[in-house]
Design a protein around this motif. Sequence first.
Motif, PDB file in Angstrom:
ATOM      1  N   UNK A   1      44.589  22.987  45.605  1.00  0.00           N
ATOM      2  CA  UNK A   1      43.807  23.757  44.654  1.00  0.00           C
ATOM      3  C   UNK A   1      42.666  24.568  45.215  1.00  0.00           C
ATOM      4  N   UNK A   2      42.430  24.523  46.516  1.00  0.00           N
ATOM      5  CA  UNK A   2      41.251  25.200  47.054  1.00  0.00           C
ATOM      6  C   UNK A   2      41.373  26.718  46.943  1.00  0.00           C
ATOM      7  N   UNK A   3      42.543  27.273  47.267  1.00  0.00           N
ATOM      8  CA  UNK A   3      42.717  28.728  47.156  1.00  0.00           C
ATOM      9  C   UNK A   3      42.803  29.135  45.686  1.00  0.00           C
ATOM     10  N   UNK A   4      43.477  28.317  44.866  1.00  0.00           N
ATOM     11  CA  UNK A   4      43.573  28.624  43.442  1.00  0.00           C
ATOM     12  C   UNK A   4      42.188  28.728  42.804  1.00  0.00           C
ATOM     13  N   UNK A   5      41.290  27.838  43.164  1.00  0.00           N
ATOM     14  CA  UNK A   5      39.938  27.876  42.591  1.00  0.00           C
ATOM     15  C   UNK A   5      39.189  29.120  43.043  1.00  0.00           C
ATOM     16  N   UNK A   6      39.403  29.526  44.300  1.00  0.00           N
ATOM     17  CA  UNK A   6      38.786  30.766  44.776  1.00  0.00           C
ATOM     18  C   UNK A   6      39.245  31.960  43.952  1.00  0.00           C
ATOM     19  N   UNK A   7      40.519  31.938  43.566  1.00  0.00           N
ATOM     20  CA  UNK A   7      41.128  33.088  42.897  1.00  0.00           C
ATOM     21  C   UNK A   7      40.834  33.151  41.395  1.00  0.00           C
ATOM     22  N   UNK A   8      40.179  32.146  40.841  1.00  0.00           N
ATOM     23  CA  UNK A   8      39.945  32.136  39.398  1.00  0.00           C
ATOM     24  C   UNK A   8      39.072  33.308  38.955  1.00  0.00           C
ATOM     25  N   UNK A   9      37.982  33.534  39.642  1.00  0.00           N
ATOM     26  CA  UNK A   9      37.084  34.626  39.281  1.00  0.00           C
ATOM     27  C   UNK A   9      37.525  35.893  40.000  1.00  0.00           C
ATOM     28  N   UNK A  10      37.763  36.948  39.245  1.00  0.00           N
ATOM     29  CA  UNK A  10      38.305  38.180  39.804  1.00  0.00           C
ATOM     30  C   UNK A  10      37.181  39.137  40.208  1.00  0.00           C
ATOM     31  N   UNK A  11      37.372  39.809  41.354  1.00  0.00           N
ATOM     32  CA  UNK A  11      36.405  40.823  41.778  1.00  0.00           C
ATOM     33  C   UNK A  11      36.768  42.163  41.147  1.00  0.00           C
ATOM     34  N   UNK A  12      35.977  43.199  41.438  1.00  0.00           N
ATOM     35  CA  UNK A  12      36.163  44.489  40.774  1.00  0.00           C
ATOM     36  C   UNK A  12      37.505  45.130  41.110  1.00  0.00           C
ATOM     37  N   UNK A  13      37.961  44.992  42.349  1.00  0.00           N
ATOM     38  CA  UNK A  13      39.262  45.564  42.719  1.00  0.00           C
ATOM     39  C   UNK A  13      40.391  44.869  41.967  1.00  0.00           C
ATOM     40  N   UNK A  14      40.280  43.561  41.811  1.00  0.00           N
ATOM     41  CA  UNK A  14      41.293  42.821  41.065  1.00  0.00           C
ATOM     42  C   UNK A  14      41.271  43.203  39.586  1.00  0.00           C
ATOM     43  N   UNK A  15      40.079  43.316  39.022  1.00  0.00           N
ATOM     44  CA  UNK A  15      39.963  43.703  37.620  1.00  0.00           C
ATOM     45  C   UNK A  15      40.529  45.100  37.394  1.00  0.00           C
ATOM     46  N   UNK A  16      40.306  45.990  38.339  1.00  0.00           N
ATOM     47  CA  UNK A  16      40.849  47.341  38.225  1.00  0.00           C
ATOM     48  C   UNK A  16      42.376  47.326  38.202  1.00  0.00           C
ATOM     49  N   UNK A  17      42.971  46.509  39.069  1.00  0.00           N
ATOM     50  CA  UNK A  17      44.430  46.413  39.116  1.00  0.00           C
ATOM     51  C   UNK A  17      44.974  45.830  37.815  1.00  0.00           C
ATOM     52  N   UNK A  18      44.312  44.804  37.279  1.00  0.00           N
ATOM     53  CA  UNK A  18      44.769  44.184  36.034  1.00  0.00           C
ATOM     54  C   UNK A  18      44.620  45.162  34.871  1.00  0.00           C
ATOM     55  N   UNK A  19      43.511  45.891  34.835  1.00  0.00           N
ATOM     56  CA  UNK A  19      43.333  46.900  33.786  1.00  0.00           C
ATOM     57  C   UNK A  19      44.471  47.925  33.821  1.00  0.00           C
ATOM     58  N   UNK A  20      44.838  48.344  35.029  1.00  0.00           N
ATOM     59  CA  UNK A  20      45.916  49.317  35.164  1.00  0.00           C
ATOM     60  C   UNK A  20      47.238  48.736  34.684  1.00  0.00           C
TER      61      UNK A  20
END
Length: 362
Positions: free
Chosen positions: A126-145
């Motif tokens: 779960x260590x990488x999964x927990x890191x990935x929970x909060x999205x950065x701006x580049x990730x949010x941009x990709x999800x918005x798209x």
Amino acid sequence: MSTEYFQRRQHILIDKLAKESLDGMIVTNLIHIRYLCGFTGSSATLLITADQVHFITDGRYVVQSEKEVKGANVIIDSIPHYEVIKKHNLLTSNQNIGFDGNNVSHQGYQQISKVLANINLKNITGVVEKMAMSKDEKELEAIRTAVEITDKAFAEVLPMIKIGVEEKVIANQLSFLYRKYGDSDSDAFAAIVGTGPNSAKPHHKPTDRKIGPGELLVIDSGAKFAGYHADMTRSFATKGYSDEQKSIYDIVLDAQVKSIEGIKSGVSCKSIDSIARDHIANEGYSKFFDHGLGHSLGLEIHEDPRFSKVSEDILEENYVMTVEPGIYVPDIGGVRIEDDIIVTKNGAEILNKTSKEFQVIS
């Protein structure tokens, strides 16, 4: 994305490993490898230590790894990846090295233990999964798209949804439009299209069944952009629908709206699930809503945390979650309504723009 972008993630992981008294980690999950260094291929191992990061793959990915891999020394070899670690002396005796037991089979563990017998292995999940929970701006941009592409595809498909149209025709057209408007990696998952009795199956696979009168129709689908997923569900009724079918729709929509209104940073996932579950139960349909309220989205379609009865997670800013209550009654049909939201300090931002008003198909 830049080398520095991925190195920041690698350094965060190294710090987390150090707190567990670990000198490094062997990463085998391909999604985690993509998250940590950018590689999108189908065969790789990533060895992360405080001193260096090594990316191991085979000759099929020489050009791809040169283009994609950031922040890691690339090693190309045809022998098993654990053998590569031993061959190049990438680890020293008695180092404490973590691995994710959720992604390593028993046979794989035996192989690591045999080939790298001089190191101390520790299962750390779960260590990488927990890191990935909060999205950065580049990730949010990709999800918005990805969500924008999903909305656009739904808008184009809606006029073709009529009585007499087959489920699989709708699913195939959505997939085509995701590829038209997105990138080559365009379907977040195989579309769910269920009409009539099939609408009461939450994960129904589309068939050649045709939409009929007096039915409910569920369409659950999403685009993927730059590896990041969208996930939206809309439900419809056809001409001749019953009063109960309309009532079920209204109950599900109210449950979803109330749940989203309760979302904000610092609130427990379990309490949000309870908002929808209690509303549906109070309307007499508790036994017909038997899945979690939602899940996180990212490089995987289903990530942690989850809105569920047993979740122990607390929402934080920039978590991206689905909110998808549903009621599924045999012989009557099913309704599910789903949006993707970003958790904010004081609420939630709904990303989807597709209407949730009750729509009747003729």
